[in-house]
Scaffold this motif. Structure first.
Motif, PDB file in Angstrom:
ATOM      1  N   VAL A 233      28.140   2.788   3.060  1.00  0.00           N
ATOM      2  CA  VAL A 233      27.705   1.890   1.601  1.00  0.00           C
ATOM      3  C   VAL A 233      28.129   0.423   2.284  1.00  0.00           C
ATOM      4  CG1 VAL A 233      28.612   1.466  -0.187  1.00  0.00           C
ATOM      5  CG2 VAL A 233      29.320   3.341  -0.689  1.00  0.00           C
ATOM      6  N   PHE A 234      29.060   0.378   2.765  1.00  0.00           N
ATOM      7  CA  PHE A 234      29.238  -1.092   3.110  1.00  0.00           C
ATOM      8  C   PHE A 234      27.702  -1.511   3.743  1.00  0.00           C
ATOM      9  CE2 PHE A 234      30.785  -4.473   6.416  1.00  0.00           C
ATOM     10  CZ  PHE A 234      31.546  -5.302   5.058  1.00  0.00           C
ATOM     11  N   GLY A 235      27.400  -0.863   4.660  1.00  0.00           N
ATOM     12  CA  GLY A 235      26.312  -1.207   6.104  1.00  0.00           C
ATOM     13  C   GLY A 235      25.080  -1.350   4.636  1.00  0.00           C
ATOM     14  N   THR A 236      24.737  -0.943   4.241  1.00  0.00           N
ATOM     15  CA  THR A 236      23.215  -1.112   3.354  1.00  0.00           C
ATOM     16  C   THR A 236      23.700  -2.225   2.401  1.00  0.00           C
ATOM     17  OG1 THR A 236      24.187   0.990   2.049  1.00  0.00           O
ATOM     18  CG2 THR A 236      23.062   1.844   3.864  1.00  0.00           C
ATOM     19  N   THR A 237      24.571  -1.758   1.310  1.00  0.00           N
ATOM     20  CA  THR A 237      24.937  -3.338   0.283  1.00  0.00           C
ATOM     21  C   THR A 237      25.593  -4.559   0.618  1.00  0.00           C
ATOM     22  OG1 THR A 237      26.981  -1.947  -0.585  1.00  0.00           O
ATOM     23  CG2 THR A 237      24.776  -0.729  -1.499  1.00  0.00           C
ATOM     24  N   GLY A 238      27.357  -3.530   1.561  1.00  0.00           N
ATOM     25  CA  GLY A 238      27.551  -5.011   2.462  1.00  0.00           C
ATOM     26  C   GLY A 238      29.159  -5.322   1.031  1.00  0.00           C
ATOM     27  N   LEU A 239      28.763  -4.035   0.623  1.00  0.00           N
ATOM     28  CA  LEU A 239      30.201  -3.974  -0.726  1.00  0.00           C
ATOM     29  C   LEU A 239      31.263  -3.645   0.088  1.00  0.00           C
ATOM     30  CD1 LEU A 239      31.337  -3.665  -3.524  1.00  0.00           C
ATOM     31  CD2 LEU A 239      30.123  -1.426  -3.867  1.00  0.00           C
ATOM     32  N   THR A 240      32.862  -3.840  -0.754  1.00  0.00           N
ATOM     33  CA  THR A 240      33.438  -3.283   0.332  1.00  0.00           C
ATOM     34  C   THR A 240      33.956  -2.388  -1.192  1.00  0.00           C
ATOM     35  OG1 THR A 240      34.518  -4.827   2.133  1.00  0.00           O
ATOM     36  CG2 THR A 240      36.124  -3.357   1.231  1.00  0.00           C
ATOM     37  N   ASN A 241      33.841  -1.226  -1.284  1.00  0.00           N
ATOM     38  CA  ASN A 241      34.056  -0.325  -2.311  1.00  0.00           C
ATOM     39  C   ASN A 241      35.587   0.567  -2.477  1.00  0.00           C
ATOM     40  OD1 ASN A 241      33.770   0.617  -4.605  1.00  0.00           O
ATOM     41  ND2 ASN A 241      33.156   2.721  -3.696  1.00  0.00           N
TER      42      ASN A 241
ATOM     43  N   LEU B 164      29.255 -10.726  -3.507  1.00  0.00           N
ATOM     44  CA  LEU B 164      29.681  -9.687  -2.709  1.00  0.00           C
ATOM     45  C   LEU B 164      31.627  -9.900  -4.013  1.00  0.00           C
ATOM     46  CD1 LEU B 164      28.471  -9.162   0.824  1.00  0.00           C
ATOM     47  CD2 LEU B 164      27.881  -7.702  -1.664  1.00  0.00           C
ATOM     48  N   VAL B 165      32.199 -10.732  -3.396  1.00  0.00           N
ATOM     49  CA  VAL B 165      33.608 -11.197  -4.374  1.00  0.00           C
ATOM     50  C   VAL B 165      33.763 -10.443  -5.334  1.00  0.00           C
ATOM     51  CG1 VAL B 165      35.861 -11.919  -4.088  1.00  0.00           C
ATOM     52  CG2 VAL B 165      33.961 -12.921  -2.216  1.00  0.00           C
ATOM     53  N   PRO B 166      33.439 -11.017  -6.426  1.00  0.00           N
ATOM     54  CA  PRO B 166      33.113 -10.325  -7.908  1.00  0.00           C
ATOM     55  C   PRO B 166      32.890  -9.026  -8.183  1.00  0.00           C
ATOM     56  CG  PRO B 166      31.797 -12.412  -7.525  1.00  0.00           C
ATOM     57  CD  PRO B 166      31.566 -11.839  -6.578  1.00  0.00           C
ATOM     58  N   MET B 167      31.923  -8.344  -7.012  1.00  0.00           N
ATOM     59  CA  MET B 167      31.342  -6.681  -7.065  1.00  0.00           C
ATOM     60  C   MET B 167      33.541  -5.953  -6.400  1.00  0.00           C
ATOM     61  SD  MET B 167      27.418  -6.247  -5.572  1.00  0.00           S
ATOM     62  CE  MET B 167      27.878  -4.932  -5.999  1.00  0.00           C
ATOM     63  N   MET B 168      32.999  -6.812  -5.270  1.00  0.00           N
ATOM     64  CA  MET B 168      34.503  -5.922  -4.984  1.00  0.00           C
ATOM     65  C   MET B 168      35.797  -6.033  -5.650  1.00  0.00           C
ATOM     66  SD  MET B 168      37.174  -7.312  -1.737  1.00  0.00           S
ATOM     67  CE  MET B 168      37.430  -8.478  -2.568  1.00  0.00           C
TER      68      MET B 168
ATOM     69  N   VAL C 295      17.136  -1.092   6.180  1.00  0.00           N
ATOM     70  CA  VAL C 295      18.293  -1.305   5.144  1.00  0.00           C
ATOM     71  C   VAL C 295      19.095  -1.953   5.613  1.00  0.00           C
ATOM     72  CG1 VAL C 295      18.985  -1.210   2.633  1.00  0.00           C
ATOM     73  CG2 VAL C 295      16.764  -0.087   3.827  1.00  0.00           C
ATOM     74  N   ALA C 296      20.075  -1.661   6.236  1.00  0.00           N
ATOM     75  CA  ALA C 296      21.616  -2.473   6.716  1.00  0.00           C
ATOM     76  C   ALA C 296      21.211  -3.343   7.858  1.00  0.00           C
ATOM     77  CB  ALA C 296      22.268  -1.550   6.888  1.00  0.00           C
TER      78      ALA C 296
ATOM     79  N   GLY D  19      37.151   0.762  13.772  1.00  0.00           N
ATOM     80  CA  GLY D  19      35.507   1.448  15.154  1.00  0.00           C
ATOM     81  C   GLY D  19      35.074   0.369  14.465  1.00  0.00           C
ATOM     82  N   GLY D  20      34.941  -0.713  13.851  1.00  0.00           N
ATOM     83  CA  GLY D  20      32.984  -1.722  13.044  1.00  0.00           C
ATOM     84  C   GLY D  20      33.086  -1.267  12.070  1.00  0.00           C
ATOM     85  N   LEU D  21      33.291  -2.336  11.137  1.00  0.00           N
ATOM     86  CA  LEU D  21      32.614  -2.348   9.764  1.00  0.00           C
ATOM     87  C   LEU D  21      31.076  -2.314   9.505  1.00  0.00           C
ATOM     88  CD1 LEU D  21      34.646  -5.182   7.781  1.00  0.00           C
ATOM     89  CD2 LEU D  21      34.629  -3.049   7.892  1.00  0.00           C
TER      90      LEU D  21
END
Length: 432
Positions: free
Chosen positions: A169-177, A234-238, A312-313, A374-376
């Motif tokens: 999810v982070f790789g394709t959207t940048g979102l920290t869920n 991304l910050v508001p989405m986080m 996409v990532a 491992g690496g974001l």
């Protein structure tokens, strides 16, 4: 807004349905049983009495306080006992040695009574060693290390299942869920509910994983896709993900309750493999996790979906210009990631063991530790980081108290990131 409302209604329906068995069980308790309101978290002291792999039934355990409170329990046919206490505090837990079988005495040097002090947890475990297995053993350091390594590998692969979904999810959207932990909880709660409804265990496991994927699909359809199309940063989405995590957690708490429930076959015998003793559930968890991770790796490396996900990532705009349906790829990433989280939650419920409303919150920090180490954004980095965290957590118990094992893993992660900020397999971003 219609999509967001649909998402909320759908999740509420799932939560109510999954909690129905727990509510029915609560309502059906006998009149003499002391009931605890669902909104109030039940506090328990519990344990399991075993001699080697044989459970011991009929043993009396008493919990008392200095102000006169006293409660007791008797171990059942599986050796399990539970004492419900009214509030957090300090309790003295005594095993009545007169009720032990004559051939299974309390272990030499075992502290009895024990002092138990509640912290942040609502369930405190007390283990009394009895029988021949309680005698002082001179096990070699190598055998202890091997047992801890097997347990650590099982825990690490369990973490990897959930961390891979978070990393996708982070790789394709940048979102920290931050709501990913609640997807872990959902998988375990759904399995418990389905098993309570009478589903065979294999069917409950399969349906719970599919429901996890469905919930991931609904999340992206009703919440994340509309936010992406509105250009939300991304910050508001986080921050939205933090709010979603809290909403999901307390919806589960409201309907499921604050008690810890056990999945079928949660108590498993000890088996020996290549000279290493481990529980059957630990071994099954290791094999299942490894098999699923191999399948996911092949999916990402050998299929069109995997190539589209990597495209996409790397560059969503270029991927879209190349004819890739970016929204569809992201939607499928949410489905796959949520299914992995649900499966990880089921295995976590067997590892703990137990199903609780906040079990995802408890493991979320370890998931982030694995992904960060491992690496974001790198799936194989998340796999490697999670396995290392799992090994560090379990092996550290050779030297550290069990309550400090997670601290040791996080300390090692911090040290690694001080020297390699991008993580073990992450790419260093160039500035300028």
């Amino acid at each position: 807004m219609v999509g967001v409302a649909g998402f909320i209604v759908f999740f509420a329906w799932l939560a109510i349905g999954s909690a129905a068995p727990a509510l029915a069980q609560y309502a059906a308790q006998p009149a003499g049983h002391i009931q605890v309101p669902l909104q109030q978290q039940e506090l328990t002291i519990r344990g399991t009495l075993r001699a080697a792999s044989e459970p011991i039934a009929g043993v009396r355990i008493v919990a008392t306080t200095s102000d006169g409170f006293s409660a007791e329990a008797t171990s059942d046919e599986n050796g399990r006992w539970v004492i419900v206490v009214p509030e957090k505090g300090t309790y003295e837990v005594l095993l009545d040695v007169a009720t032990l079988p004559a051939d299974k005495p309390l272990g030499e040097g075992e502290e009895n009574p024990r002092i138990v002090e509640f912290g942040t947890s609502s369930n405190m475990g007390v283990i009394f060693k009895v029988g021949e297995s309680a005698a002082v053993e001179t096990a070699s350091f190598g055998s202890i290390l091997a047992e801890r390594a097997v347990a650590g590998l099982s825990f690490g692969l369990l973490l990897a299942l959930t961390a891979v979904g978070l990393s996708l999810v982070f790789g394709t959207t940048g979102l920290t869920n931050f709501a990913h932990g609640e997807m872990v909880t959902f998988g375990a709660v759904a399995t418990f509910a389905l098993a309570a409804w009478g589903f065979p265990l294999w069917a409950a496991l399969a349906v719970a994983v599919l429901l996890g994927g469905a919930l991931g699909w609904v999340q992206d359809w009703g919440l994340w896709k509309p936010l992406r199309h509105r250009g939300s940063a991304l910050v508001p989405m986080m921050i939205v993900s933090i709010g979603l995590a809290l909403a999901m957690r307390y919806i589960i708490l409201f309907f499921f309750g604050g008690t810890t429930e056990q999945l079928p076959s949660a108590q498993s015998p000890i088996v020996e493999v290549l000279g290493v003793s481990t529980s059957r559930n630990t071994l099954v968890s290791l094999v299942v996790s490894l098999a699923v991770i191999i399948v996911v790796a092949l999916l990402l490396l050998k299929t069109r979906f995997g190539k589209a996900t990597r495209a996409v990532a790397d560059n969503p705009a270029l991927a879209s210009a190349s004819g890739i349906d970016v929204d569809h790829v992201i939607r499928m990433v949410w489905v796959v990631g949520s299914m992995l989280a649900a499966l990880g939650g089921i295995l976590w419920a067997y590892y703990r063991p137990g199903v609780a409303f906040n079990m995802g919150q408890q493991i979320l920090l370890m998931i982030f530790a694995g992904v960060t180490l491992g690496g974001l954004g790198t799936v194989f980095g998340a796999l490697l980081g999670s396995v290392l965290v799992g090994l560090m957590v379990e092996i550290s118990t050779i030297w550290l108290e069990a309550d400090l094992k997670y601290v040791g893993a996080l300390a090692v992660m911090i040290l690694v990131l001080l020297f390699k900020p991008q993580g073990l397999l992450g790419r260093r971003e160039r500035v300028g």
